[in-house]
Design a protein around this motif. Structure first.
Motif, PDB file in Angstrom:
ATOM      1  N   SER A 193       0.841  -1.197   0.000  1.00 10.55           N
ATOM      2  CA  SER A 193       0.000   0.000   0.000  1.00 10.55           C
ATOM      3  C   SER A 193       0.872   1.240   0.000  1.00 10.55           C
ATOM      4  O   SER A 193       2.087   1.185   0.204  1.00 10.55           O
ATOM      5  N   SER A 195       1.964   4.937   1.664  1.00 11.66           N
ATOM      6  CA  SER A 195       2.323   5.278   3.033  1.00 11.66           C
ATOM      7  C   SER A 195       1.121   5.790   3.823  1.00 11.66           C
ATOM      8  O   SER A 195       0.094   6.175   3.255  1.00 11.66           O
ATOM      9  N   GLU A 196       1.280   5.835   5.128  1.00 18.44           N
ATOM     10  CA  GLU A 196       0.194   6.144   6.056  1.00 18.44           C
ATOM     11  C   GLU A 196      -0.485   7.483   5.778  1.00 18.44           C
ATOM     12  O   GLU A 196      -1.692   7.634   5.961  1.00 18.44           O
ATOM     13  N   ALA A 197       0.289   8.474   5.336  1.00 21.23           N
ATOM     14  CA  ALA A 197      -0.257   9.826   5.165  1.00 21.23           C
ATOM     15  C   ALA A 197      -1.045   9.994   3.872  1.00 21.23           C
ATOM     16  O   ALA A 197      -1.746  10.997   3.698  1.00 21.23           O
ATOM     17  N   SER A 198      -0.971   9.040   2.964  1.00 14.90           N
ATOM     18  CA  SER A 198      -1.603   9.196   1.655  1.00 14.90           C
ATOM     19  C   SER A 198      -3.123   9.026   1.736  1.00 14.90           C
ATOM     20  O   SER A 198      -3.651   8.337   2.615  1.00 14.90           O
ATOM     21  N   ARG A 201      -4.140   5.330   1.271  1.00 17.58           N
ATOM     22  CA  ARG A 201      -3.985   4.504   2.480  1.00 17.58           C
ATOM     23  C   ARG A 201      -5.128   4.760   3.457  1.00 17.58           C
ATOM     24  O   ARG A 201      -5.657   3.823   4.090  1.00 17.58           O
ATOM     25  N   LYS A 202      -5.494   6.010   3.615  1.00 20.98           N
ATOM     26  CA  LYS A 202      -6.607   6.338   4.520  1.00 20.98           C
ATOM     27  C   LYS A 202      -7.898   5.677   4.044  1.00 20.98           C
ATOM     28  O   LYS A 202      -8.706   5.197   4.847  1.00 20.98           O
ATOM     29  N   ASN A 205      -7.652   2.029   4.931  1.00 21.50           N
ATOM     30  CA  ASN A 205      -7.908   1.844   6.362  1.00 21.50           C
ATOM     31  C   ASN A 205      -9.404   1.834   6.660  1.00 21.50           C
ATOM     32  O   ASN A 205      -9.905   0.998   7.425  1.00 21.50           O
ATOM     33  N   GLU A 214      -8.236  -4.319  11.180  1.00 18.74           N
ATOM     34  CA  GLU A 214      -7.142  -3.358  11.134  1.00 18.74           C
ATOM     35  C   GLU A 214      -6.146  -3.792  10.070  1.00 18.74           C
ATOM     36  O   GLU A 214      -5.739  -4.941  10.027  1.00 18.74           O
ATOM     37  N   LYS A 216      -2.513  -3.657   8.309  1.00 14.20           N
ATOM     38  CA  LYS A 216      -1.109  -3.351   8.571  1.00 14.20           C
ATOM     39  C   LYS A 216      -0.288  -3.814   7.364  1.00 14.20           C
ATOM     40  O   LYS A 216       0.162  -4.966   7.312  1.00 14.20           O
ATOM     41  N   GLU A 220       5.165  -0.531   2.367  1.00 12.97           N
ATOM     42  CA  GLU A 220       4.631   0.813   2.163  1.00 12.97           C
ATOM     43  C   GLU A 220       5.451   1.504   1.078  1.00 12.97           C
ATOM     44  O   GLU A 220       6.676   1.556   1.157  1.00 12.97           O
TER      45      GLU A 220
END
Length: 291
Positions: A193, A195-198, A201-202, A205, A214, A216, A220
């Protein structure tokens, strides 16, 4: 400062004749004489001497004329530049977006716009949706291409495109395409996936949270090209925008994984700074995007 008086003086100095100046200014000769006299009284100097053929500048008049010529030349140049901008013969537009958004969605519009208005300079700036909104607020870009939803009170946002998301695998995991998987089934495999900030990705999630799961990711990635390559060589199941892998799917370099969950369409929007007027060039480009 009465600029009208200075313009009368300037034109009269060029024409060296009150009658010719009056014609050029579309006023009467007495009005020219009156304006010159008024300016001379205000400055306390004589600007012209009369001759049998017209008028000549005094030494003081020559000094004033030299400075006014620079001023009126600047005004003429400014008017010319504004007219060029009005006719889209000059200007620039700065657009912000992610690399993949610019490459796959923006560049075709840039190409067609440049054919219509080749004198307009197009500038691009890279960034994630939050970064693009920050640049818009700071006045660094005119238009931002962002993933929705986006919470930004200082931006006006217009829907631009709808996109589809999907899970894909390379040949190593091709066997997963023969059945319908649940999200919990997918969790048993390596997940690739952004990265977390993209925004992507949101969105991923939220998709898993709907099933109280969840996510994980094991890998990334920062770019869509690298994400696709990781999936192609069999590093896991990648969550991607379907429109960006149509070529790989058609060539069977990637295979779509069917899941038992409906994945809602995502939207891409166009953001402009609220309560701020766009330049003529930027406004025309925005209209081109929305046409």
């Amino acid at each position: 400062m009465n600029t009208d008086l200075y313009r009368v003086f300037y034109i009269t100095a060029i024409e060296k004749n009150f009658s010719k100046a009056a014609k050029r200014l579309f006023i009467t000769q007495p009005s020219v004489s009156h304006s010159i006299k008024q300016l001379e009284n205000e400055l306390g100097i004589q600007l012209f001497t009369r001759t049998s053929k017209g008028v000549l500048l005094t030494k003081e008049g020559e000094v004033l004329f030299d400075y006014l010529k620079q001023a009126f030349d600047l005004i003429d140049n400014a008017e010319q530049k504004i007219m060029e901008m009005k006719n889209l013969q000059r200007g620039s537009v700065t657009i912000g977006g992610s690399d993949s958004t610019c490459k796959h969605y923006l560049l075709p519009y840039v190409q067609s716009f440049q054919k219509l208005y080749p004198e307009i300079e197009i500038k691009l700036q890279h960034g994630s949706t939050p970064q693009i909104l920050d640049k818009l607020e700071a006045g660094l870009i005119d238009i931002g291409i962002i993933h929705l939803p986006a919470n930004q009170s200082n931006a006006s946002i217009t829907d631009f495109l709808s996109i589809n998301s999907t899970f894909v695998v390379g040949k190593r995991f091709q066997h997963l395409t023969g059945e319908q998987l649940s999200l919990s089934d997918i969790q048993a495999y390596p997940i690739i996936s952004f990265s977390e900030a993209s925004s992507s990705r949101k969105f991923l999630n939220q998709l898993f949270l709907k099933q109280n799961l969840e996510i994980k990711p094991d890998i990334e990635i920062g770019s869509v090209e690298l994400l696709i390559e990781c999936a192609k060589i069999g590093m896991g199941i990648a969550f991607v925008t379907k429109e960006l892998v149509l070529k790989e799917l058609a060539e069977q370099q990637l295979f779509e994984v069917d899941i038992d969950e409906i994945i809602e369409k995502r939207k891409i929007g166009l953001a402009t700074k609220k309560d701020t007027s766009l330049s003529l060039a930027a406004d025309k480009f925005l209209s081109h995007l929305l046409a």
